[in-house]
Design a protein around this motif. Structure first.
Motif, PDB file in Angstrom:
ATOM      1  N   SER A  91       0.840  -1.205   0.000  1.00 28.81           N
ATOM      2  CA  SER A  91       0.000   0.000   0.000  1.00 28.81           C
ATOM      3  C   SER A  91       0.869   1.247   0.000  1.00 28.81           C
ATOM      4  O   SER A  91       1.909   1.292   0.662  1.00 28.81           O
ATOM      5  N   CYS A  92       0.432   2.268  -0.729  1.00 27.41           N
ATOM      6  CA  CYS A  92       1.133   3.549  -0.817  1.00 27.41           C
ATOM      7  C   CYS A  92       0.130   4.686  -0.961  1.00 27.41           C
ATOM      8  O   CYS A  92      -1.055   4.457  -1.228  1.00 27.41           O
ATOM      9  N   GLN A  93       0.641   5.883  -0.843  1.00 27.50           N
ATOM     10  CA  GLN A  93      -0.065   7.093  -1.232  1.00 27.50           C
ATOM     11  C   GLN A  93       0.641   7.574  -2.498  1.00 27.50           C
ATOM     12  O   GLN A  93       1.825   7.924  -2.448  1.00 27.50           O
ATOM     13  N   CYS A  94      -0.056   7.570  -3.636  1.00 25.77           N
ATOM     14  CA  CYS A  94       0.573   7.901  -4.918  1.00 25.77           C
ATOM     15  C   CYS A  94      -0.103   9.103  -5.568  1.00 25.77           C
ATOM     16  O   CYS A  94      -1.315   9.274  -5.467  1.00 25.77           O
ATOM     17  N   ARG A  95       0.705   9.917  -6.225  1.00 24.14           N
ATOM     18  CA  ARG A  95       0.173  11.086  -6.931  1.00 24.14           C
ATOM     19  C   ARG A  95      -0.713  10.655  -8.081  1.00 24.14           C
ATOM     20  O   ARG A  95      -0.368   9.775  -8.854  1.00 24.14           O
ATOM     21  N   ASN A  96      -1.848  11.337  -8.189  1.00 22.51           N
ATOM     22  CA  ASN A  96      -2.768  11.118  -9.293  1.00 22.51           C
ATOM     23  C   ASN A  96      -2.590  12.265 -10.268  1.00 22.51           C
ATOM     24  O   ASN A  96      -2.967  13.395  -9.976  1.00 22.51           O
ATOM     25  N   SER A  97      -2.031  11.986 -11.428  1.00 23.31           N
ATOM     26  CA  SER A  97      -1.742  13.033 -12.415  1.00 23.31           C
ATOM     27  C   SER A  97      -3.009  13.684 -12.966  1.00 23.31           C
ATOM     28  O   SER A  97      -2.945  14.765 -13.536  1.00 23.31           O
ATOM     29  N   GLU A  98      -4.166  13.062 -12.776  1.00 23.85           N
ATOM     30  CA  GLU A  98      -5.418  13.628 -13.295  1.00 23.85           C
ATOM     31  C   GLU A  98      -6.224  14.342 -12.214  1.00 23.85           C
ATOM     32  O   GLU A  98      -7.321  14.797 -12.477  1.00 23.85           O
ATOM     33  N   ASP A  99      -5.681  14.433 -10.993  1.00 21.35           N
ATOM     34  CA  ASP A  99      -6.409  15.060  -9.888  1.00 21.35           C
ATOM     35  C   ASP A  99      -5.482  16.013  -9.143  1.00 21.35           C
ATOM     36  O   ASP A  99      -5.227  15.853  -7.955  1.00 21.35           O
ATOM     37  N   ASP A 100      -4.971  17.031  -9.838  1.00 20.05           N
ATOM     38  CA  ASP A 100      -4.074  18.031  -9.261  1.00 20.05           C
ATOM     39  C   ASP A 100      -2.867  17.412  -8.561  1.00 20.05           C
ATOM     40  O   ASP A 100      -2.336  17.980  -7.614  1.00 20.05           O
ATOM     41  N   HIS A 101      -2.468  16.252  -8.996  1.00 16.95           N
ATOM     42  CA  HIS A 101      -1.300  15.552  -8.438  1.00 16.95           C
ATOM     43  C   HIS A 101      -1.426  15.285  -6.945  1.00 16.95           C
ATOM     44  O   HIS A 101      -0.436  15.192  -6.235  1.00 16.95           O
TER      45      HIS A 101
END
Length: 123
Positions: A91-101
């Motif tokens: 499990s991680c917290q990952c940047r979403n490039s489609e949601d303001d990173h």
């Protein structure tokens, strides 16, 4: 009698023909530190355990905030707070490039990406 002995060999024959296995089925003492996965994995030839390590950046990518299998994916460049739960839940917290990173929670079953290949962890 010979037939019954041959039946006892079927699991070993099936294992040999199946190719690399899901690592959590044949590895123990599985843990992770940083991007490194470490485990004692069973060798098929003799059944003995040997230590193996693997950099998960070689096997996992961040795809729009979701962990996915991907060769040389370098997930750690855009993910934080990664943990290994149990033997194979990553499990991680990952940047979403489609949601303001923004960082979003994501989980991946490492058995989908990692295998035990004769005692060696592989993508």
């Amino acid at each position: 009698m010979l037939f019954l002995k041959a039946l006892g060999l079927l699991p070993f024959i099936a294992m040999a023909l199946a190719g690399p296995s899901k690592f959590a089925d044949t590895c123990q003492d599985i843990d992770g530190e940083g991007t490194t996965l470490r485990a004692q994995c069973q060798e098929r030839e003799n059944g003995q355990l040997k230590w193996s390590t693997l950099d998960l950046n070689r096997c996992i990518k961040n795809n729009k905030g979701n962990l996915k299998c991907g060769k040389n994916g370098n997930y750690s460049g855009s993910c934080i707070n990664c943990t290994l739960r149990g033997t194979a839940e990553f499990s991680c917290q990952c940047r979403n490039s489609e949601d303001d990173h923004r960082h979003v929670a994501t989980t991946l079953d490492l058995n989908k990406c990692i295998s035990n290949d004769h005692g060696e962890l592989r993508c």
